[in-house]
Design a protein around this motif. Sequence first.
Motif, short mmCIF file in Angstrom:
data_model
loop_
_atom_site.label_atom_id
_atom_site.label_comp_id
_atom_site.label_asym_id
_atom_site.label_seq_id
_atom_site.Cartn_x
_atom_site.Cartn_y
_atom_site.Cartn_z
N ILE A 1 -1.81 2.17 -8.51
CA ILE A 1 -2.63 1.53 -8.36
C ILE A 1 -3.26 3.61 -7.50
N ASP A 2 -1.55 3.79 -6.73
CA ASP A 2 -2.23 5.05 -5.69
C ASP A 2 -0.39 5.19 -5.39
N SER A 3 -0.43 6.68 -5.12
CA SER A 3 0.65 7.38 -4.17
C SER A 3 0.51 8.32 -3.09
N ALA A 4 0.60 7.87 -2.31
CA ALA A 4 1.35 8.66 -1.55
C ALA A 4 1.29 10.45 -0.93
N VAL A 5 0.66 11.01 -1.55
CA VAL A 5 0.63 12.09 -1.65
C VAL A 5 1.14 12.98 0.00
N ILE A 6 2.07 13.88 0.51
CA ILE A 6 1.89 13.69 1.13
C ILE A 6 2.24 15.18 1.60
N ASN A 7 2.25 16.47 2.36
CA ASN A 7 2.28 17.67 2.81
C ASN A 7 3.97 17.48 2.30
N VAL A 8 4.19 18.66 1.68
CA VAL A 8 5.74 19.28 2.18
C VAL A 8 6.85 19.32 3.08
N PRO B 1 1.09 -1.22 -0.06
CA PRO B 1 -0.08 -0.07 -0.06
C PRO B 1 0.85 1.41 -0.10
N ALA B 2 0.41 2.27 -0.34
CA ALA B 2 1.11 3.72 -0.67
C ALA B 2 1.43 4.37 1.04
N ALA B 3 1.56 3.69 1.93
CA ALA B 3 2.07 4.21 2.97
C ALA B 3 3.48 3.04 3.33
N ILE B 4 3.32 1.94 2.97
CA ILE B 4 4.18 1.42 3.11
C ILE B 4 4.89 1.85 2.15
N ARG B 5 4.99 2.14 0.69
CA ARG B 5 5.99 1.94 -0.27
C ARG B 5 6.71 4.06 0.47
N TYR B 6 5.36 4.94 0.53
CA TYR B 6 5.87 6.02 1.61
C TYR B 6 7.30 5.89 2.28
N GLU B 7 6.85 4.69 3.44
CA GLU B 7 8.30 4.43 4.56
C GLU B 7 9.60 3.94 4.04
N TYR B 8 8.98 2.88 3.15
CA TYR B 8 10.13 2.79 2.05
C TYR B 8 10.83 3.60 1.42
N PHE B 9 10.26 4.34 0.81
CA PHE B 9 10.78 5.41 0.38
C PHE B 9 11.19 6.31 0.94
N MET C 1 8.70 23.93 -4.12
CA MET C 1 6.81 23.29 -3.84
C MET C 1 6.62 24.20 -3.29
N LYS C 2 7.32 24.01 -1.77
CA LYS C 2 5.88 24.85 -1.05
C LYS C 2 5.87 25.52 -1.05
N SER C 3 6.76 26.26 -1.55
CA SER C 3 6.29 28.01 -1.70
C SER C 3 5.16 28.29 -3.94
N ASP C 4 5.06 27.00 -4.46
CA ASP C 4 4.32 27.41 -5.29
C ASP C 4 2.88 26.61 -5.66
N GLY C 5 2.79 25.81 -4.10
CA GLY C 5 2.04 24.95 -3.61
C GLY C 5 1.98 23.57 -4.57
N VAL C 6 2.71 23.12 -4.83
CA VAL C 6 2.86 21.75 -5.29
C VAL C 6 3.41 21.02 -4.60
N LYS C 7 2.39 20.09 -4.37
CA LYS C 7 3.21 18.40 -3.15
C LYS C 7 3.78 16.92 -4.04
N PRO C 8 4.22 17.18 -2.58
CA PRO C 8 4.77 15.76 -3.90
C PRO C 8 3.91 14.14 -3.77
N SER C 9 4.38 13.12 -4.65
CA SER C 9 3.76 12.05 -5.09
C SER C 9 4.57 11.30 -4.97
N ILE C 10 4.40 11.02 -3.70
CA ILE C 10 5.74 10.08 -2.96
C ILE C 10 5.33 8.41 -4.04
N PHE C 11 6.27 7.63 -4.54
CA PHE C 11 5.81 6.33 -5.26
C PHE C 11 4.48 6.34 -5.87
N PRO C 12 4.36 7.02 -6.83
CA PRO C 12 3.35 6.18 -7.56
C PRO C 12 3.70 5.14 -8.10
N THR C 13 2.23 3.69 -8.47
CA THR C 13 2.24 3.03 -9.19
C THR C 13 1.33 3.18 -9.47
#
Length: 124
Positions: free
Chosen positions: A103-110, A13-21, A89-101
């Motif tokens: 199926i899903d992605s972990a979209v995280i606050n900067v 799942p995205a949360a586990i991939r985020y930890e791996y990242f 990214m924070k100043s531009d309002g862009v969010k990181p999408s961590i390890f998308p597959t």
Amino acid sequence: MNQREFEAVIRQPAAIRYEYFIKKSADYEEVWGLYNEGWATAQDDLGNTLIPFFPNEKFAETFAKKEWAGFTPKRIDLDHFLENWLPGMKSDGVKPSIFPTDIDSAVINVDTLREDLEAELEKY
């Protein structure tokens, strides 16, 4: 990383991939994006701009398809990522999408991403 580990990781799942990242990015002091005359981006359901990041070249290369076909993996030094990318990214309002597959992605606050990476780096 062997093929078995690779396949096991992308099925998580995205949360586990985020930890791996977080762990792998700190280990190797790098993150990977997709580049083709500009960095790959995506949009979430609310119209926010997302930039995908991966823990290594193989994962980035694997997901360089569909809207990112023609993009190639590009390494980003972790210090540069923390000092330049995340504030920008924070100043531009862009969010990181961590390890998308597919199926899903972990979209995280900067700020959360920065805190998690810095906490992991303190272990070294």
